[in-house]
Structures are given as structure tokens and as C-alpha cells.
Enzyme design. Sequence first.
Site, PDB file in Angstrom:
ATOM      1  N   THR A  12     -16.006 -20.883  -7.228  1.00 34.25           N
ATOM      2  CA  THR A  12     -16.268 -21.416  -8.568  1.00 34.25           C
ATOM      3  C   THR A  12     -14.995 -21.407  -9.420  1.00 34.25           C
ATOM      4  O   THR A  12     -14.703 -22.363 -10.142  1.00 34.25           O
ATOM      5  CB  THR A  12     -17.360 -20.573  -9.256  1.00 34.25           C
ATOM      6  OG1 THR A  12     -18.543 -20.637  -8.463  1.00 34.25           O
ATOM      7  CG2 THR A  12     -17.667 -21.075 -10.649  1.00 34.25           C
ATOM      8  N   HIS A  69     -12.795 -24.223  -8.452  1.00 31.65           N
ATOM      9  CA  HIS A  69     -13.230 -25.501  -9.048  1.00 31.65           C
ATOM     10  C   HIS A  69     -12.699 -25.612 -10.485  1.00 31.65           C
ATOM     11  O   HIS A  69     -12.283 -26.679 -10.925  1.00 31.65           O
ATOM     12  CB  HIS A  69     -14.759 -25.597  -9.084  1.00 31.65           C
ATOM     13  CG  HIS A  69     -15.385 -25.824  -7.743  1.00 31.65           C
ATOM     14  ND1 HIS A  69     -15.224 -26.993  -7.043  1.00 31.65           N
ATOM     15  CD2 HIS A  69     -16.173 -25.036  -6.985  1.00 31.65           C
ATOM     16  CE1 HIS A  69     -15.891 -26.923  -5.889  1.00 31.65           C
ATOM     17  NE2 HIS A  69     -16.476 -25.738  -5.831  1.00 31.65           N
ATOM     18  N   HIS A  91     -16.240 -13.979 -12.660  1.00 32.48           N
ATOM     19  CA  HIS A  91     -17.602 -13.450 -12.780  1.00 32.48           C
ATOM     20  C   HIS A  91     -17.921 -12.339 -11.785  1.00 32.48           C
ATOM     21  O   HIS A  91     -19.026 -11.824 -11.776  1.00 32.48           O
ATOM     22  CB  HIS A  91     -18.616 -14.591 -12.644  1.00 32.48           C
ATOM     23  CG  HIS A  91     -18.467 -15.344 -11.355  1.00 32.48           C
ATOM     24  ND1 HIS A  91     -17.628 -16.413 -11.224  1.00 32.48           N
ATOM     25  CD2 HIS A  91     -19.019 -15.153 -10.143  1.00 32.48           C
ATOM     26  CE1 HIS A  91     -17.678 -16.853  -9.971  1.00 32.48           C
ATOM     27  NE2 HIS A  91     -18.516 -16.101  -9.294  1.00 32.48           N
ATOM     28  N   GLU A  92     -16.957 -11.966 -10.927  1.00 34.51           N
ATOM     29  CA  GLU A  92     -17.196 -10.887  -9.961  1.00 34.51           C
ATOM     30  C   GLU A  92     -16.283  -9.725 -10.338  1.00 34.51           C
ATOM     31  O   GLU A  92     -15.070  -9.899 -10.402  1.00 34.51           O
ATOM     32  CB  GLU A  92     -16.843 -11.377  -8.543  1.00 34.51           C
ATOM     33  CG  GLU A  92     -17.580 -12.643  -8.131  1.00 34.51           C
ATOM     34  CD  GLU A  92     -17.051 -13.248  -6.813  1.00 34.51           C
ATOM     35  OE1 GLU A  92     -16.148 -12.657  -6.202  1.00 34.51           O
ATOM     36  OE2 GLU A  92     -17.560 -14.305  -6.420  1.00 34.51           O
ATOM     37  N   CYS A 123     -32.795 -16.094 -19.044  1.00 33.61           N
ATOM     38  CA  CYS A 123     -33.400 -16.075 -20.382  1.00 33.61           C
ATOM     39  C   CYS A 123     -34.506 -15.022 -20.516  1.00 33.61           C
ATOM     40  O   CYS A 123     -34.770 -14.526 -21.611  1.00 33.61           O
ATOM     41  CB  CYS A 123     -33.929 -17.459 -20.736  1.00 33.61           C
ATOM     42  SG  CYS A 123     -35.518 -17.877 -19.993  1.00 33.61           S
ATOM     43  N   ASP A 135     -15.854 -22.955  12.680  1.00 34.00           N
ATOM     44  CA  ASP A 135     -15.098 -23.383  11.493  1.00 34.00           C
ATOM     45  C   ASP A 135     -13.932 -24.234  11.996  1.00 34.00           C
ATOM     46  O   ASP A 135     -13.553 -24.141  13.171  1.00 34.00           O
ATOM     47  CB  ASP A 135     -14.578 -22.169  10.710  1.00 34.00           C
ATOM     48  CG  ASP A 135     -14.206 -22.516   9.274  1.00 34.00           C
ATOM     49  OD1 ASP A 135     -14.920 -22.069   8.350  1.00 34.00           O
ATOM     50  OD2 ASP A 135     -13.199 -23.235   9.056  1.00 34.00           O
TER      51      ASP A 135
HETATM   52 ZN   LIG Z   1     -18.853 -16.205  -7.291  1.00 34.35          ZN
HETATM   53 ZN   LIG Z   2     -35.480 -18.026 -17.634  1.00 27.62          ZN
END
Ligand SMILES: [Zn+2]
Ligand SMILES: [Zn+2]
Length: 376
Positions: free
Chosen positions: A44, A47, A67-68, A97, A200
Site C-alpha cells: 500500500t 502505491h 500503517h504497520e 465505525c 513465482d
Molecule cells: Zn499493509
Molecule cells: Zn462499520
Amino acid sequence: MSETMMAVRKLEKAPGLTVEEVPIPEMGVDEVLVAVEAASVCGTDLHIWKWDDWASNRIRPPLTIGHEFAGTVVDVGSAVRHVSIGDYVSAESHVTCGMCFQCRTGQAHMCPMTRILGVDRDGCFADYVSIPEKVVWRNDRNKIPPEIATLQEPFGNGVFATLAHELAGQSVAVLGCGPTGLFSIGIANASGAGSVYAADINDYRLSLATTMGADRVYNPLRQGDDVATWMIEANEGYGVDIVLEMSGAASSIDAAFRGVRNGGRVTLFGIPSTPVRIDVAESMIFKNLTVLALNGRRIFDTWYKTRWLLESGRVDLRPVITKEVSLKEVEEVMKTLAAGQAGKVILRPSIEISQPETRNGLPGVNANVEGQDLHR
Ligand SMILES: [Zn+2]
Ligand SMILES: [Zn+2]
């Protein structure tokens, strides 16, 4: 505590990233502030660095990415009840949420209102990150070091995709040996798979696949024949019991359906960048296949399984870690990852890898550089 920190930022709607000094994040009453000890780079982030179609549609600069992570709580909001200063934590990166149908029926990983750290709100490629209490995951420092604790989030993807099947005694093929595929190989082994096959087009990744426990590896670019034929021949002409498609490549998805045995199981986890054609009659119905299409992690079921696999030592993630660097080296890291020449790269925000320096007075920041040598 100083007022500013270093952070990896997306400042403009264009390729690239900037490492700059920014204010330490604000913290809501139900949030905690974490001093980041280790963070890991994900596809991510790549990207976002590249600024491809997905990134330009989703990301609203300026934004701190990442985010990690793993780190130590250094402050808590007034409404926080279950997390304390000094806790050693990671986090579920998906802030859901809590009120929608999915959240209320135990399927929060499909919440349409999900906000992701480092994507929709400031992330963890920084000295500090603020996160809601509800996404905090407590770690045991005696059992899991920061460079592994940060990998729980991506490893959880592999756990979710792989443990969706009964693996004991089964032949399992993993197509695509990026980090999640490599994780799946370790998990399949730990779960008693009869044999694990890995394919791979990148030999470096295949060498990691072998280290993670693949019994046989295959490179269709170099070894000629196609992956499906290889899987079928290796399994008495019937094909494999379970195929985990982790690459998202159209050719690999095709191989998954042709190489799985009649009555077998296919999990689609790799994300294709364009629509893929599948012959539903021939490749699914007449083969009586069970096909799963999965994304994310179950919150928090997957985290408990993840913790057990790592703390018990059943799966060792150290071979997947290619190197550890400081935040400033993020540009180089992205180039290496884009070239397919790295597994996971660990960022060490609070230290300079080349010139270790101590940040006096900050609780929980581990300023030593042990763990730099990853192949111990
Ligand atoms: Zn990730
Ligand atoms: Zn939710």
C-alpha cells in the site's frame, strides 16, 4: 518531550515522499499516543509512493503514511480506559465505525466506513502516531520483539487467507511469493500441510519461499512449462488440494483453477489490477470447486491466531525481513521494493541506524540497534 518529530509524508499529488519535521500528532480523548519503535513497509505504501490510480483516487495530501508498527504508549486521552502509558502495542490499521451492519454482525473487516491508518488518517512512519484505543493490540515484550510485532498486521492477512482451510495432510500451492504468500507458506507448514508448493516469477522470492518451508518451488519464466501442469504432475495427475492465489496476476489465477484437483479449494487473495476472465463452467462448476475470495483480517479473531503462531515460534518471520533502516532511507527502500528485491523492510523511526543516538527523556523509545543484523 519535544514538540516536533520526523515523519514520512506525502505532500503533493505526485510520485515520491518527503521526510520532514512535523508537530507531534494531536490526540483525541479516546486515543493514545505511541512512540514508534518499528514500522514495516507494505505494498500500500508503495502505491502511495508511486502515486498510481488507486493512490490518486484515495489519498488526500498532506498525509503521514504507514500503517504497520509496534511501539510504546507514551500518553493516553482522558476517556481511555484499557490502555496505559508504558504498554507495548501494535494496532489493527482499519479503524471501523462500530455502528454499521457489518460491524454489528461480527464482520468489521468489511465495514464500508473503514478509515485506514496512513491512508485516510496520519500513519506510523514517524516518531509518534496517535491511534484510537479501540484498535490497540497489546504485545508481550518478552515474547515478540518490535521488528516482528510490527509484522502482525500484514501477517494477519496471511493467517486469515490460509487458515480458512483445513490444511493438515493436504497438498497446498501458494502462487505468488510476495510477503503474504511467504507468510502463507509458513502458516501452511505450521498447520501440518502434507506438501507445500510455491510459484513465482522472481528467483529471489522463491529462495525466501524455500526458507519459509516450501517443499518445491517453480519459476514459470525460467522453467518453461506452465504452473498448472507442474502442480498436476507433482500430484499424481490430479492437481493440488488447495491453491492460494496471492499474486493477482491473470495468468496465475488461470493456473490456480487449472492446477487444483476436482473437488479442491481455491482462495483468491491477490488483487488483480484489471478485470480477469474466468471460465466458470469449466474451471469451477464441472470441477465442483470451493472458491473463496478474501480480503483483510477478521477483527480481532485473526489477531489472536496471529499472536499464537508467532509467540509459539511455530512460524518464524525473520527470514522475510530483508533489512532495517531509518526513516530517511525510505526513498531507497521504495526503489528496492518496486524492483521486487526485498521481502519486508523495517523502518526504525526513533533511531538513526548509521549513527545511533539516544533520545533522552522519552519513555519507551528503545535506542539500541540490536536486531540490525537480521540473519542471526
Ligand atoms: Zn499493509
Ligand atoms: Zn462499520
